[in-house]
Design a protein around this motif. Structure first.
Motif, PDB file in Angstrom:
ATOM      1  N   ARG A  12       0.757  -1.195   0.008  1.00  0.00           N
ATOM      2  CA  ARG A  12       0.024   0.189   0.091  1.00  0.00           C
ATOM      3  C   ARG A  12       1.002   1.375  -0.091  1.00  0.00           C
ATOM      4  O   ARG A  12       1.718   1.267   0.806  1.00  0.00           O
ATOM      5  CB  ARG A  12      -0.931  -0.185   1.087  1.00  0.00           C
ATOM      6  CG  ARG A  12      -1.986  -1.137   1.223  1.00  0.00           C
ATOM      7  CD  ARG A  12      -2.685  -1.185   2.845  1.00  0.00           C
ATOM      8  NE  ARG A  12      -3.213  -2.363   2.637  1.00  0.00           N
ATOM      9  CZ  ARG A  12      -4.348  -2.589   2.569  1.00  0.00           C
ATOM     10  NH1 ARG A  12      -5.131  -1.538   2.236  1.00  0.00           N
ATOM     11  NH2 ARG A  12      -4.962  -3.882   2.872  1.00  0.00           N
ATOM     12  N   LEU A  13       0.527   2.240  -0.796  1.00  0.00           N
ATOM     13  CA  LEU A  13       1.316   3.260  -1.050  1.00  0.00           C
ATOM     14  C   LEU A  13       0.430   4.489  -0.717  1.00  0.00           C
ATOM     15  O   LEU A  13      -0.434   4.734  -1.282  1.00  0.00           O
ATOM     16  CB  LEU A  13       2.136   3.475  -2.422  1.00  0.00           C
ATOM     17  CG  LEU A  13       3.221   2.453  -2.730  1.00  0.00           C
ATOM     18  CD1 LEU A  13       3.435   2.455  -4.048  1.00  0.00           C
ATOM     19  CD2 LEU A  13       4.187   2.537  -1.689  1.00  0.00           C
ATOM     20  N   HIS A  14       0.917   5.681  -0.285  1.00  0.00           N
ATOM     21  CA  HIS A  14       0.317   6.842  -0.241  1.00  0.00           C
ATOM     22  C   HIS A  14       0.260   7.255  -1.716  1.00  0.00           C
ATOM     23  O   HIS A  14       1.212   6.957  -2.320  1.00  0.00           O
ATOM     24  CB  HIS A  14       1.147   8.033   0.683  1.00  0.00           C
ATOM     25  CG  HIS A  14       0.428   9.184   0.772  1.00  0.00           C
ATOM     26  ND1 HIS A  14       0.442  10.259  -0.267  1.00  0.00           N
ATOM     27  CD2 HIS A  14      -0.272   9.660   1.916  1.00  0.00           C
ATOM     28  CE1 HIS A  14      -0.066  11.198   0.297  1.00  0.00           C
ATOM     29  NE2 HIS A  14      -0.883  10.980   1.605  1.00  0.00           N
ATOM     30  N   PRO A  15      -0.703   7.970  -2.354  1.00  0.00           N
ATOM     31  CA  PRO A  15      -0.984   8.467  -3.517  1.00  0.00           C
ATOM     32  C   PRO A  15       0.303   9.514  -4.166  1.00  0.00           C
ATOM     33  O   PRO A  15       0.667   8.986  -5.280  1.00  0.00           O
ATOM     34  CB  PRO A  15      -2.328   9.196  -3.803  1.00  0.00           C
ATOM     35  CG  PRO A  15      -3.036   8.610  -2.416  1.00  0.00           C
ATOM     36  CD  PRO A  15      -2.179   8.464  -1.433  1.00  0.00           C
ATOM     37  N   ASN A  16       0.855   9.992  -3.105  1.00  0.00           N
ATOM     38  CA  ASN A  16       1.993  11.033  -3.655  1.00  0.00           C
ATOM     39  C   ASN A  16       3.236  10.215  -3.857  1.00  0.00           C
ATOM     40  O   ASN A  16       3.840  10.080  -5.066  1.00  0.00           O
ATOM     41  CB  ASN A  16       2.175  12.039  -2.569  1.00  0.00           C
ATOM     42  CG  ASN A  16       1.498  13.211  -2.660  1.00  0.00           C
ATOM     43  OD1 ASN A  16       0.669  13.417  -3.634  1.00  0.00           O
ATOM     44  ND2 ASN A  16       1.544  14.110  -1.580  1.00  0.00           N
ATOM     45  N   ILE A  17       3.355   9.116  -3.099  1.00  0.00           N
ATOM     46  CA  ILE A  17       4.591   8.174  -3.453  1.00  0.00           C
ATOM     47  C   ILE A  17       4.318   7.324  -4.370  1.00  0.00           C
ATOM     48  O   ILE A  17       5.333   7.162  -5.327  1.00  0.00           O
ATOM     49  CB  ILE A  17       4.583   7.226  -2.255  1.00  0.00           C
ATOM     50  CG1 ILE A  17       4.897   8.092  -0.748  1.00  0.00           C
ATOM     51  CG2 ILE A  17       5.800   6.181  -2.487  1.00  0.00           C
ATOM     52  CD1 ILE A  17       6.388   8.968  -0.905  1.00  0.00           C
ATOM     53  N   HIS A  18       2.988   6.800  -4.826  1.00  0.00           N
ATOM     54  CA  HIS A  18       2.749   6.276  -6.248  1.00  0.00           C
ATOM     55  C   HIS A  18       3.135   6.804  -7.160  1.00  0.00           C
ATOM     56  O   HIS A  18       3.728   6.388  -8.142  1.00  0.00           O
ATOM     57  CB  HIS A  18       1.242   5.818  -6.012  1.00  0.00           C
ATOM     58  CG  HIS A  18       0.859   4.950  -7.122  1.00  0.00           C
ATOM     59  ND1 HIS A  18       0.680   5.980  -8.207  1.00  0.00           N
ATOM     60  CD2 HIS A  18       0.683   3.548  -7.300  1.00  0.00           C
ATOM     61  CE1 HIS A  18       0.034   4.803  -9.035  1.00  0.00           C
ATOM     62  NE2 HIS A  18       0.109   3.590  -8.790  1.00  0.00           N
ATOM     63  N   ASP A  19       2.597   8.103  -7.381  1.00  0.00           N
ATOM     64  CA  ASP A  19       2.809   9.099  -8.344  1.00  0.00           C
ATOM     65  C   ASP A  19       4.189   9.225  -8.673  1.00  0.00           C
ATOM     66  O   ASP A  19       4.709   9.091  -9.867  1.00  0.00           O
ATOM     67  CB  ASP A  19       2.076  10.153  -8.333  1.00  0.00           C
ATOM     68  CG  ASP A  19       0.545   9.975  -8.384  1.00  0.00           C
ATOM     69  OD1 ASP A  19       0.001   8.832  -8.670  1.00  0.00           O
ATOM     70  OD2 ASP A  19      -0.325  10.723  -7.853  1.00  0.00           O
ATOM     71  N   LYS A  20       4.943   9.588  -7.497  1.00  0.00           N
ATOM     72  CA  LYS A  20       6.395  10.009  -7.919  1.00  0.00           C
ATOM     73  C   LYS A  20       7.315   8.365  -8.186  1.00  0.00           C
ATOM     74  O   LYS A  20       8.220   8.690  -8.955  1.00  0.00           O
ATOM     75  CB  LYS A  20       7.107  10.300  -6.439  1.00  0.00           C
ATOM     76  CG  LYS A  20       6.571  11.934  -6.353  1.00  0.00           C
ATOM     77  CD  LYS A  20       7.020  12.529  -4.954  1.00  0.00           C
ATOM     78  CE  LYS A  20       6.466  13.853  -4.868  1.00  0.00           C
ATOM     79  NZ  LYS A  20       7.280  14.449  -3.674  1.00  0.00           N
ATOM     80  N   PHE A  21       6.910   7.467  -7.469  1.00  0.00           N
ATOM     81  CA  PHE A  21       7.505   6.039  -7.957  1.00  0.00           C
ATOM     82  C   PHE A  21       7.347   5.914  -9.465  1.00  0.00           C
ATOM     83  O   PHE A  21       7.994   5.488 -10.065  1.00  0.00           O
ATOM     84  CB  PHE A  21       7.122   5.005  -7.086  1.00  0.00           C
ATOM     85  CG  PHE A  21       7.993   3.708  -7.332  1.00  0.00           C
ATOM     86  CD1 PHE A  21       9.323   3.727  -6.839  1.00  0.00           C
ATOM     87  CD2 PHE A  21       7.269   2.773  -7.914  1.00  0.00           C
ATOM     88  CE1 PHE A  21       9.834   2.614  -6.908  1.00  0.00           C
ATOM     89  CE2 PHE A  21       8.188   1.635  -8.216  1.00  0.00           C
ATOM     90  CZ  PHE A  21       9.480   1.648  -7.610  1.00  0.00           C
TER      91      PHE A  21
END
Length: 61
Positions: A12-21
């Motif tokens: 599970r990822l925070h949306p900001n982390i997901h988008d940056k990754f």
């Protein structure tokens, strides 16, 4: 390695982390899944350089 030989990992990822990754993976020409595999393999290689090969039970050399 065939798909039936693979195991599944869900995170599970925070949306900001997901988008940056996703951005980083695309920048480096990889899918998010391939980027994760690349980073996991880098981590294992680094660990084994420092601590020696990881020997798993039942693993033949």
């Amino acid at each position: 390695m065939a798909n039936q030989d693979l195991t599944h990992l869900s995170i599970r990822l925070h949306p900001n982390i997901h988008d940056k990754f996703k951005y980083v993976a695309e920048y480096e020409g990889r899918s998010m899944s391939k980027q994760i595999l690349y980073l996991v393999n880098q981590c294992i290689r680094s660990f084994e350089r420092e601590h020696g090969p990881i020997e798993l039970p039942g693993q033949e050399r």
